[in-house]
Design a protein around this motif. Structure first.
Motif, mmCIF file in Angstrom:
data_model
loop_
_atom_site.group_PDB
_atom_site.id
_atom_site.type_symbol
_atom_site.label_atom_id
_atom_site.label_comp_id
_atom_site.label_asym_id
_atom_site.label_seq_id
_atom_site.Cartn_x
_atom_site.Cartn_y
_atom_site.Cartn_z
ATOM 1 N N PHE A 36 16.709 -49.016 38.541
ATOM 2 C CA PHE A 36 17.181 -48.818 37.166
ATOM 3 C C PHE A 36 16.011 -48.910 36.189
ATOM 4 O O PHE A 36 15.880 -48.086 35.282
ATOM 5 C CB PHE A 36 18.241 -49.868 36.838
ATOM 6 C CG PHE A 36 18.787 -49.768 35.439
ATOM 7 C CD1 PHE A 36 19.844 -48.923 35.146
ATOM 8 C CD2 PHE A 36 18.247 -50.534 34.407
ATOM 9 C CE1 PHE A 36 20.349 -48.833 33.859
ATOM 10 C CE2 PHE A 36 18.744 -50.454 33.115
ATOM 11 C CZ PHE A 36 19.806 -49.592 32.850
ATOM 12 N N LEU A 37 15.157 -49.914 36.359
ATOM 13 C CA LEU A 37 14.028 -50.099 35.442
ATOM 14 C C LEU A 37 13.042 -48.933 35.538
ATOM 15 O O LEU A 37 12.457 -48.512 34.535
ATOM 16 C CB LEU A 37 13.324 -51.426 35.731
ATOM 17 C CG LEU A 37 14.148 -52.688 35.416
ATOM 18 C CD1 LEU A 37 13.400 -53.936 35.855
ATOM 19 C CD2 LEU A 37 14.494 -52.756 33.929
ATOM 20 N N GLU A 38 12.855 -48.401 36.747
ATOM 21 C CA GLU A 38 11.984 -47.237 36.895
ATOM 22 C C GLU A 38 12.551 -46.034 36.142
ATOM 23 O O GLU A 38 11.828 -45.296 35.472
ATOM 24 C CB GLU A 38 11.813 -46.890 38.388
ATOM 25 C CG GLU A 38 10.962 -47.869 39.168
ATOM 26 C CD GLU A 38 9.523 -47.908 38.667
ATOM 27 O OE1 GLU A 38 9.006 -46.846 38.273
ATOM 28 O OE2 GLU A 38 8.932 -48.997 38.644
ATOM 29 N N GLN A 39 13.876 -45.839 36.266
ATOM 30 C CA GLN A 39 14.495 -44.708 35.586
ATOM 31 C C GLN A 39 14.517 -44.911 34.063
ATOM 32 O O GLN A 39 14.389 -43.950 33.302
ATOM 33 C CB GLN A 39 15.916 -44.496 36.127
ATOM 34 C CG GLN A 39 15.901 -43.980 37.564
ATOM 35 C CD GLN A 39 17.274 -43.946 38.191
ATOM 36 O OE1 GLN A 39 18.021 -44.913 38.125
ATOM 37 N NE2 GLN A 39 17.620 -42.827 38.792
ATOM 38 N N LEU A 40 14.666 -46.156 33.616
ATOM 39 C CA LEU A 40 14.607 -46.449 32.191
ATOM 40 C C LEU A 40 13.208 -46.162 31.646
ATOM 41 O O LEU A 40 13.050 -45.618 30.545
ATOM 42 C CB LEU A 40 14.996 -47.904 31.942
ATOM 43 C CG LEU A 40 14.899 -48.401 30.495
ATOM 44 C CD1 LEU A 40 15.717 -47.528 29.546
ATOM 45 C CD2 LEU A 40 15.341 -49.862 30.387
ATOM 46 N N LYS A 41 12.188 -46.509 32.420
ATOM 47 C CA LYS A 41 10.816 -46.244 31.992
ATOM 48 C C LYS A 41 10.595 -44.738 31.815
ATOM 49 O O LYS A 41 10.005 -44.287 30.828
ATOM 50 C CB LYS A 41 9.849 -46.802 33.049
ATOM 51 C CG LYS A 41 8.392 -46.830 32.608
ATOM 52 C CD LYS A 41 7.495 -47.299 33.747
ATOM 53 C CE LYS A 41 7.881 -48.681 34.249
ATOM 54 N NZ LYS A 41 6.996 -49.109 35.362
#
Length: 880
Positions: free
Chosen positions: A463-468
């Motif tokens: 999720f954090l990778e996609q948010l970045k």
């Protein structure tokens, strides 16, 4: 559009170019050339060859799109290209979607090979039409030579080229600019015509033709191109090569530069003698390049085309790491995994846990079929599989199968079975739980796993990778995104009776409901414990995040029914919206968690924004939007009427129907307050049909009572209604149902609609004229619409807008405008001009001086309900 004839091409997944000798070597590490995905877009003004190398492309008229189309017949956000990755084969393809990623479709649609479609995987040489006059062709190429052929046909038609006489001067000027902009050290010797930039041409009979060819591709190419002779001398560098690799201008030794190393070793071999083309990977510092090397033995030259490969290399590495994580996850989970081909029942995938449960080795499992592992007859097993395949895709069926171990002894194991499609193949997934697993379920997940085994959702890490990535995209596209945190609480009456297994099933159920509420492209992850996080990477306004949160609340209202008991939950939602450039990943997460805490403090089953002022505004808007969606079926709309009279006040010339919303709590709401909302949600279409039918019915009643004869009933029409393909047919049905003559109906169209009229709207207006319906141009005088439109479109009435009439006594230019309109209208047959918004007698007197013959406004009477309007008509008739 002219479609270029291309050489025969292999499948996008088939290697087509080999390294020297057909095998990998130290100098040529790669023996397969990746496919090049290309979109060639052409309209009347330009032709562009676009190399596709990003994950998605928005296409449309709006300049914020990655691919901008200039036609007015194309929607602002007309279509979307999405890259879909085939992890197993390490390839990818592009899919074309109608509209944007928020689910909004285009007005005129997309057609692929003359067939309209909403979403389709693109194939080589597919012909795509956007709207009506923009065409594109999709190619999958396998060599830079093929890309050169496509790029050589590109053009942008400048204003000068519209005149034939200007072609020669422009071509000469472009040639001069190319030579002047090229650095003085650019060496050109490919055809023997030019030695250095700015040096005169040789005596060759066709120098201008070859210079034009040179200027059309290498000199203008954004990719570096250079040539090396068989003695190791650099004979040509294009501007892109000089800019990217300035050190090549000094002609360094061939063994000292990565792009030159190894090229001369093959001069005497097959490559140097047989016009061979191959590709290799070259790394310079932290950048990776694809170098396409073409040996030209007849000219004793080696030509190189350089393409930056860093992004694609990173993608390949990412895919490889993803595949390795997937393998690691499958191998480490304690549940047995079987992936079976539904057609032939062959085992396609299995893990060590499955092998251990039945006593086989992994190699032995891959050589078996499902019939060899399940203790059942072929017929019975086939019927069970057919029953599972007849159910919904990806639904989990819990079964207890009797398996046969390697020692031939039966083993009873609880199994979850689901099926999915992969291309043309149907796959069945068996998840086999170890004995007693149901009593002590645990989730076995590696730290670097991408998906949570308990819910099937992405993990926090993914999720954090996609948010970045979404934050980077929003910076580039100047768009908005939203992060939503959701926490679940199981209510007290069911909390004590739940074991670990049931709680896991509740979380799994929540995950499925959340996924069903989100759009394609949105992300939901299992953050931790009872907390989930959602990412909306593209939203138009903060209201979109509120709408999604409302959907999430509604989806989680119904209880979960598990093990013969209803499990009720309470939901808390916190929302953060990224609007400022300063907001980072950490600040967005913190804002969403702060808003989540506010939701808890408010008691739950609600959503809260981090910004309190925004909360009030959006709550009010969405409440009105929700109430508006029920207003039509609850019969809350009302029609009011305002008469149009001659300036002598002796004759009623028409009656305008005005929409109002009579809400039981909010009272009477004017159209200006809710029609923009109806336009945004698409409710304007059914509301508009209701207005037409009821206004025509009321006008017919007045005619039967003897109050109106030939005077029309006037109704405002939105651009959305005119864009409906069946609008005229629906209108005709209403008129025939009411036995209503078309000439008694006048449809008012706003000036801005005419200003931006598409061909569909023009065609609809012509059909309405042919039907006999009167057309009026509303709000005239507030924009730049030309008086010439009155000749082009079949208008029977022109209504001068209220702001013009309001300032007619104080603004000389407004008085001059009205005078011009009146003078122009006198030259048109049967066109009446009405001054709207007449509020006092002095305005009336001024209009009479200017020659205006009809008025409408509150000075006569404010809008009246049907009973009041009947009384007005009666009193006016009595006064005559």
């Amino acid at each position: 559009m002219v479609v270029l004839f291309m050489p025969s091409m292999a499948s996008p997944h088939t290697p087509s170019v080999s390294s020297p000798g057909g095998s990998m070597s130290k100098d040529y590490p790669f023996d397969v050339q990746p496919a090049i995905h290309v979109l060639v877009v052409q309209d009347d003004c330009s032709r562009r060859t676009i190399v596709l190398d990003e994950a998605n492309y928005s296409i449309g008229r709006d300049p914020r799109n990655k691919i901008v189309l200039s036609s007015k017949k194309v929607s602002r956000f007309h279509a979307t290209l999405l890259r879909r990755t085939d992890t197993k084969n390490r390839t990818y393809s592009y899919w074309l979607l109608d509209g944007d990623l928020q689910g909004n479709r285009s007005t005129n649609g997309i057609f692929i090979n003359d067939k309209r479609c909403l979403v389709q995987e693109l194939k080589h040489e597919d012909v795509i039409n956007f709207g009506l006059d923009v065409q594109a062709v999709y190619y999958i190429l396998h060599s830079p030579e093929q890309l050169q052929i496509l790029q050589s046909g590109d053009f942008v038609k400048p204003a000068e080229l519209e005149s034939t006489s200007s072609v020669a001067p422009v071509a000469a000027r472009q040639k001069k600019e190319i030579l002047e902009k090229s650095p003085r050290k650019t060496v050109v010797a490919t055809e023997g015509y030019v030695e250095e930039a700015g040096v005169a041409l040789s005596t060759s009979p066709t120098p201008n033709v070859d210079l034009a060819k040179l200027a059309s591709f290498p000199e203008l190419s954004p990719n570096p191109i250079f040539e090396l002779d068989y003695q190791g001398n650099i004979t040509y560098l294009n501007p892109a090569a000089i800019s990217k690799f300035p050190e090549l201008k000094n002609n360094p030794p061939v063994d000292s530069h990565p792009l030159l190393m190894g090229l001369l070793r093959n001069v005497d071999g097959t490559q140097g003698k047989n016009n061979k083309l191959f590709v290799r990977e070259v790394q310079i510092k932290d950048q990776v390049f694809e170098q396409y090397v073409h040996y030209l033995p007849e000219r004793k030259l080696i030509r190189s085309y350089i393409f930056e490969y860093t992004k694609r290399k990173a993608l390949e590495t990412q895919l490889q790491e993803t595949e390795e994580r997937y393998r690691l996850f499958i191998s480490q989970t304690r549940d047995g995994i079987l992936l079976v081909d539904a057609q032939n029942k062959k085992i396609l995938e299995a893990n060590q846990a499955m092998a251990d449960l039945l006593g086989y080795s992994l190699e032995e499992l891959f050589s078996l079929k499902l019939y060899d592992l399940v203790d059942s007859t072929t017929t019975v097993l086939d019927k069970q599989i057919e029953l599972i395949l007849s159910g919904p895709k990806e639904k989990n069926f819990l079964r207890e199968f009797v398996y046969k171990g390697k020692n031939k002894l039966p083993v009873n194991l609880e199994t979850s079975v689901s099926w999915l499609s992969y291309g043309d193949q149907i796959l069945i997934l068996f998840t086999i739980y170890p004995p007693h697993k149901q009593n002590q379920q645990q989730t076995y997940i590696q730290k670097d796993s991408l998906y949570d085994l308990e819910t099937g959702l992405p993990t926090r890490q993914l999720f954090l990778e996609q948010l970045k990535t979404a934050i980077a995209n929003s910076r580039r596209q100047k768009g908005l995104l939203s992060v939503i945190f959701l926490e679940l609480e199981i209510l007290e009456e069911g909390r004590d009776t739940l074991n670990y297994s049931l709680k896991s099933k509740v979380l799994e159920g929540v995950g499925k409901r959340l996924r069903a509420c989100l759009r394609e492209g949105d992300v939901v992850c299992h953050w931790e414990g009872p907390i989930f996080a959602c990412l909306l990477p593209q939203i138009r306004t903060a209201r979109d995040a509120g709408r999604v949160s409302n959907r999430l609340l509604e989806a989680l209202k119904p209880p979960f029914f598990l093990d013969h008991q209803h499990i009720y939950t309470k939901v808390f939602i916190g929302i953060a919206v990224r609007e400022n450039e300063e907001e980072t990943l950490q600040s967005l997460i913190q804002q969403a968690q702060t808003a989540l805490q506010k939701s808890k403090e408010a008691g739950g089953n609600n959503y809260k924004f981090a910004d309190v002022s925004r909360q009030t505004e959006i709550d009010r808007f969405l409440r009105l939007e929700r109430l508006l969606s029920y207003a039509l079926e609850r019969g809350e709309f009302r029609l009011y009427y305002q008469p149009q009279l001659s300036t002598a006040l002796s004759e009623i010339t028409g009656v305008e129907a005005l929409l109002r919303w009579q809400h039981p709590d909010l009272g009477l709401i004017s159209a200006e307050q809710f029609l923009p909302m109806a336009e945004e949600t698409g409710l304007i279409v059914p509301i508009g049909e209701w207005v037409i039918e009821n206004a025509c019915q009321q006008r017919r009643l007045w005619q039967q009572e003897g109050y109106l004869q030939n005077q029309p009933i006037c109704i405002n029409i939105s651009s959305q209604q005119l864009q409906q393909r069946n609008f005229v047919q629906k209108l005709q049905v209403i008129l025939e149902k009411l036995d209503f003559h078309p000439q008694w109906l006048e449809l008012e169209i706003q000036e801005e609609t005419i200003e931006k009229a598409s061909e569909e709207i023009v065609l609809t207006l012509e059909k309405l004229r042919d039907l006999g319906v009167r057309l009026a141009l509303d709000d005239f005088g507030t924009s730049d619409v030309s008086l010439g439109y009155l000749k082009r479109f079949p208008f029977a009435t022109v209504k001068i807008d209220r702001p013009v009439i309001k300032t007619i006594l104080t603004q000389p230019q407004e008085k001059a405008l009205v005078s011009a309109i009146m003078a122009f209208s006198r030259g048109l047959e049967n066109v009446r001009v009405i001054a709207e918004g007449v509020e006092d007698k002095t305005q009336l007197e001024e209009l009479i001086k200017l020659g205006c013959t009809e008025i409408q406004g509150n000075w006569l009477t404010p809008p009246l309900n049907p009973e009041e309007m009947t009384a007005f008509l009666h009193s006016h008739q009595q006064a005559q």
